[in-house]
Design a protein around this motif. Sequence first.
Motif, PDB file in Angstrom:
ATOM      1  N   PHE A 173     -15.414  10.203   6.944  1.00 35.07           N
ATOM      2  CA  PHE A 173     -15.770   9.119   5.627  1.00 35.07           C
ATOM      3  C   PHE A 173     -15.617   7.756   6.226  1.00 35.07           C
ATOM      4  O   PHE A 173     -16.543   7.025   6.072  1.00 35.07           O
ATOM      5  N   LEU A 174     -14.784   7.661   7.190  1.00 30.73           N
ATOM      6  CA  LEU A 174     -14.892   6.145   8.051  1.00 30.73           C
ATOM      7  C   LEU A 174     -15.921   5.951   8.899  1.00 30.73           C
ATOM      8  O   LEU A 174     -16.497   4.992   8.904  1.00 30.73           O
ATOM      9  N   LEU A 175     -16.501   7.133   9.588  1.00 32.01           N
ATOM     10  CA  LEU A 175     -17.578   7.089  10.334  1.00 32.01           C
ATOM     11  C   LEU A 175     -18.755   6.747   9.280  1.00 32.01           C
ATOM     12  O   LEU A 175     -19.743   6.064   9.603  1.00 32.01           O
ATOM     13  N   ALA A 176     -19.021   7.335   8.394  1.00 33.13           N
ATOM     14  CA  ALA A 176     -20.114   7.189   7.027  1.00 33.13           C
ATOM     15  C   ALA A 176     -20.053   5.764   6.631  1.00 33.13           C
ATOM     16  O   ALA A 176     -21.036   5.123   6.582  1.00 33.13           O
ATOM     17  N   ASN A 177     -18.776   5.307   6.851  1.00 34.05           N
ATOM     18  CA  ASN A 177     -18.780   3.601   6.501  1.00 34.05           C
ATOM     19  C   ASN A 177     -19.476   2.871   7.414  1.00 34.05           C
ATOM     20  O   ASN A 177     -19.865   1.744   7.070  1.00 34.05           O
ATOM     21  N   VAL A 218     -17.321   5.676  -8.273  1.00 36.92           N
ATOM     22  CA  VAL A 218     -15.778   5.535  -8.794  1.00 36.92           C
ATOM     23  C   VAL A 218     -15.313   7.100  -8.959  1.00 36.92           C
ATOM     24  O   VAL A 218     -14.195   7.658  -8.552  1.00 36.92           O
ATOM     25  N   VAL A 219     -16.203   7.760  -9.812  1.00 41.89           N
ATOM     26  CA  VAL A 219     -15.776   9.257 -10.068  1.00 41.89           C
ATOM     27  C   VAL A 219     -15.564  10.032  -8.802  1.00 41.89           C
ATOM     28  O   VAL A 219     -14.604  10.925  -8.780  1.00 41.89           O
ATOM     29  N   THR A 223     -24.523   5.807  -4.394  1.00 39.60           N
ATOM     30  CA  THR A 223     -23.425   6.656  -4.802  1.00 39.60           C
ATOM     31  C   THR A 223     -22.682   7.135  -3.597  1.00 39.60           C
ATOM     32  O   THR A 223     -21.406   7.219  -3.655  1.00 39.60           O
ATOM     33  N   ALA A 224     -23.636   7.858  -2.762  1.00 40.29           N
ATOM     34  CA  ALA A 224     -22.813   8.287  -1.646  1.00 40.29           C
ATOM     35  C   ALA A 224     -22.271   7.277  -0.609  1.00 40.29           C
ATOM     36  O   ALA A 224     -21.111   7.549  -0.233  1.00 40.29           O
ATOM     37  N   ILE A 225     -22.966   6.225  -0.591  1.00 41.72           N
ATOM     38  CA  ILE A 225     -22.561   5.144   0.589  1.00 41.72           C
ATOM     39  C   ILE A 225     -21.267   4.521  -0.021  1.00 41.72           C
ATOM     40  O   ILE A 225     -20.424   4.451   0.580  1.00 41.72           O
ATOM     41  N   GLN A 226     -21.328   4.016  -1.136  1.00 44.24           N
ATOM     42  CA  GLN A 226     -19.964   3.535  -1.748  1.00 44.24           C
ATOM     43  C   GLN A 226     -18.855   4.374  -2.061  1.00 44.24           C
ATOM     44  O   GLN A 226     -17.706   4.012  -1.613  1.00 44.24           O
ATOM     45  N   SER A 227     -19.254   5.686  -2.278  1.00 37.63           N
ATOM     46  CA  SER A 227     -18.055   6.549  -2.272  1.00 37.63           C
ATOM     47  C   SER A 227     -17.446   6.921  -1.118  1.00 37.63           C
ATOM     48  O   SER A 227     -16.421   7.511  -1.078  1.00 37.63           O
ATOM     49  N   ALA A 228     -18.194   6.753   0.137  1.00 39.02           N
ATOM     50  CA  ALA A 228     -17.558   7.045   1.420  1.00 39.02           C
ATOM     51  C   ALA A 228     -16.697   5.992   1.680  1.00 39.02           C
ATOM     52  O   ALA A 228     -15.364   6.357   2.098  1.00 39.02           O
ATOM     53  N   PHE A 229     -16.746   4.784   1.196  1.00 40.61           N
ATOM     54  CA  PHE A 229     -15.512   3.647   1.371  1.00 40.61           C
ATOM     55  C   PHE A 229     -14.479   4.090   0.337  1.00 40.61           C
ATOM     56  O   PHE A 229     -13.349   4.142   0.613  1.00 40.61           O
ATOM     57  N   GLY A 230     -14.985   4.221  -0.978  1.00 36.77           N
ATOM     58  CA  GLY A 230     -13.847   4.472  -2.026  1.00 36.77           C
ATOM     59  C   GLY A 230     -13.094   5.378  -1.679  1.00 36.77           C
ATOM     60  O   GLY A 230     -11.806   5.699  -1.938  1.00 36.77           O
ATOM     61  N   THR A 231     -13.664   6.682  -1.158  1.00 36.30           N
ATOM     62  CA  THR A 231     -12.725   7.937  -0.882  1.00 36.30           C
ATOM     63  C   THR A 231     -11.713   7.421   0.211  1.00 36.30           C
ATOM     64  O   THR A 231     -10.644   7.718   0.169  1.00 36.30           O
ATOM     65  N   TYR A 232     -12.220   6.715   1.377  1.00 39.10           N
ATOM     66  CA  TYR A 232     -11.365   6.194   2.344  1.00 39.10           C
ATOM     67  C   TYR A 232     -10.290   5.314   1.906  1.00 39.10           C
ATOM     68  O   TYR A 232      -8.982   5.668   2.287  1.00 39.10           O
ATOM     69  N   LEU A 233     -10.583   4.526   1.086  1.00 42.48           N
ATOM     70  CA  LEU A 233      -9.364   3.581   0.451  1.00 42.48           C
ATOM     71  C   LEU A 233      -8.702   4.282  -0.482  1.00 42.48           C
ATOM     72  O   LEU A 233      -7.502   4.119  -0.442  1.00 42.48           O
ATOM     73  N   LEU A 234      -9.170   5.092  -1.454  1.00 44.10           N
ATOM     74  CA  LEU A 234      -8.341   5.572  -2.260  1.00 44.10           C
ATOM     75  C   LEU A 234      -7.516   6.782  -1.789  1.00 44.10           C
ATOM     76  O   LEU A 234      -6.344   7.032  -2.482  1.00 44.10           O
ATOM     77  N   SER A 265     -15.192   8.971  -5.705  1.00 38.99           N
ATOM     78  CA  SER A 265     -14.112   8.702  -4.927  1.00 38.99           C
ATOM     79  C   SER A 265     -12.725   9.332  -5.343  1.00 38.99           C
ATOM     80  O   SER A 265     -11.981   9.747  -4.642  1.00 38.99           O
ATOM     81  N   VAL A 266     -12.578   9.373  -6.863  1.00 40.52           N
ATOM     82  CA  VAL A 266     -11.626   9.663  -7.349  1.00 40.52           C
ATOM     83  C   VAL A 266     -11.109  11.147  -6.985  1.00 40.52           C
ATOM     84  O   VAL A 266     -10.407  11.675  -6.613  1.00 40.52           O
ATOM     85  N   LEU A 267     -12.551  12.092  -7.422  1.00 37.92           N
ATOM     86  CA  LEU A 267     -12.237  13.710  -7.217  1.00 37.92           C
ATOM     87  C   LEU A 267     -11.882  13.872  -5.570  1.00 37.92           C
ATOM     88  O   LEU A 267     -11.111  14.647  -5.180  1.00 37.92           O
ATOM     89  N   ASN A 268     -12.845  13.132  -4.743  1.00 43.22           N
ATOM     90  CA  ASN A 268     -12.190  13.324  -3.241  1.00 43.22           C
ATOM     91  C   ASN A 268     -11.061  12.914  -2.878  1.00 43.22           C
ATOM     92  O   ASN A 268     -10.259  13.603  -2.178  1.00 43.22           O
ATOM     93  N   ALA A 269     -10.529  11.925  -3.300  1.00 41.85           N
ATOM     94  CA  ALA A 269      -9.224  11.337  -2.978  1.00 41.85           C
ATOM     95  C   ALA A 269      -8.209  12.081  -3.661  1.00 41.85           C
ATOM     96  O   ALA A 269      -7.181  12.137  -2.950  1.00 41.85           O
TER      97      ALA A 269
END
Lengths: 274, 261
Positions: A109-113, A84-85, A145-156, A87-91
């Motif tokens: 980030f979408l591709l990484a997902n 979450v941290v 952390t890397a895998i989930q924040s790829a999704f989180g960055t995209y969404l946020l 993703s927030v910084l990236n977004a």
Amino acid sequence: MTSRALRPAVLATLTVLVLLVLSPFALVAVNAVKSPDEYATDGPLSLPDSLYLKGIADFWIRVDFGEKLFNSFVIAFSVAVLAVVVSVLNAYALGIGRVRGRSAFLVFFLLANLLPQEALVYPLYYLSKEVGLYNTQLAIVIIFTAIQSAFGTYLLSSVFATFPREMLEAAAIDGAGKVRTLWRVVVPISWPSLSVLFTFFFIWTWNEFFLPLVFLISNDKQTVPVALGVLQGDRLMDATTTSASALLGILPAILFFLIFQRTLSRGVMSGAIK
Amino acid sequence: MAGGGYPEWIGLDNYTRLLEDDNFWASFRNIIFLIVAMAVVPTLIGLVLAAVLFDYVAKAIGPRTASALRSGFYLPQVLPVAVTGIVWGWILNPSFGALNAILTSAQLDGLAKNWLGDPAYALYSVMVVMIWFQVGYPVVMFMSGLQRVDPELYEAASIDGAGWWRRFTRIAVHQIKPEIYVVLVTTTIAALKIFGQIYVLTRGGPGNATLVPSYFAYQNFFEKAQVGYGSAIATVLALIIVVLSVVFLRIQARDERRDLA
């Protein structure tokens, strides 16, 4: 068909369907508390004569289930917080800061997902051995952390893209810097979205099987799904022990579902995912 | 064995070997079956269930009943995949499993089978397990999508004499197209990546009856130490997933533009 005849017919059909879906849970619950002797004579459908908890207790001790719960919790919680941290910084940079090459970053980030873990597993395995992180929980925490924040960055990023500009401008006029604006304005306002992300990340990481199976070789480092999964086909696993192990796997999942259900319905309602 | 010996440049040999490997083709044939079980069937069942729950149960019986039934259908989705494998591995076990015991006690011994050990039934058994696991996801997604449908559209259609089925296919399905796309894409990708249930239930067997690409790659990486060959399988899988996602996104974008026009 008249509507008076329709109502019980629809309700009956749906009830039968739901019971069919739920029947495996009932079978597991009933047979996890049945003694092996009783299973041998009465089969899986009879209700147990008495509550037989020795099967569950024996299995708990045999796999040191408390340790596995602790491992799963530490990994899932650390990943959820860190992802979450990140993703927030990236977004914040992509959605609000609008850095150069923003859409290229988002496609990345979408591709990484989309990349399957099967394609990542060997490179990660090799790298983790090279840096001495193989068979450590830290490796799993970093990877997820890397895998989930790829999704989180995209969404946020898409949530932050619609963040009210006036609030950012007001904060700037009050003399708040970028860090202060993030911490005092953006994070509190998008808190519902962040708690939904946290919930998703926690449950997804808890449920992961493939990468933890590959990376956590020692028994004392394994998570709940891995410890239960590798035991299948073991000759010590008879009918009642198997259902005891299934019950131990099901209970935490249902518990999280009940705890997090409110977060999810509240978070989505307040416009987390647009 | 990190690295698996000294790597040697062999061009595209691993890929040409794939094309001649029966196991490779079997794993992709099995994936087609699993896409049916994980994407197509749950979407169809989910559409009907969501429409009945939203449009009939919630209105004629009560929203609480509808949401209780929805939670029931959704429950399998909260389980870790490995745990669904454990539950069903036991139920379908030929010697001490619950299903055969139930069939025997109902005097239907003839129907009792070695569900996961017989190549004639193994893939179908896995398919049934996957339908059970997946069906709650489209139900939840479609029910939330249906809340967007303007009730006036429904009333207008009723006045025009459209029956329930016509309203369902012409209005509801059309309005929740975005959700249908999302469900189809995510479930198809999940089917392509399936690993946990196969690992726990069948390990790809018997023979290659339930072999899937991800397990096939895993076998080559970590059991046979054929890293190059495993990488070729994983690369093909990754390419298929990326191409499929791009195609889906394109179709979706085109459809949205057409709806706006």
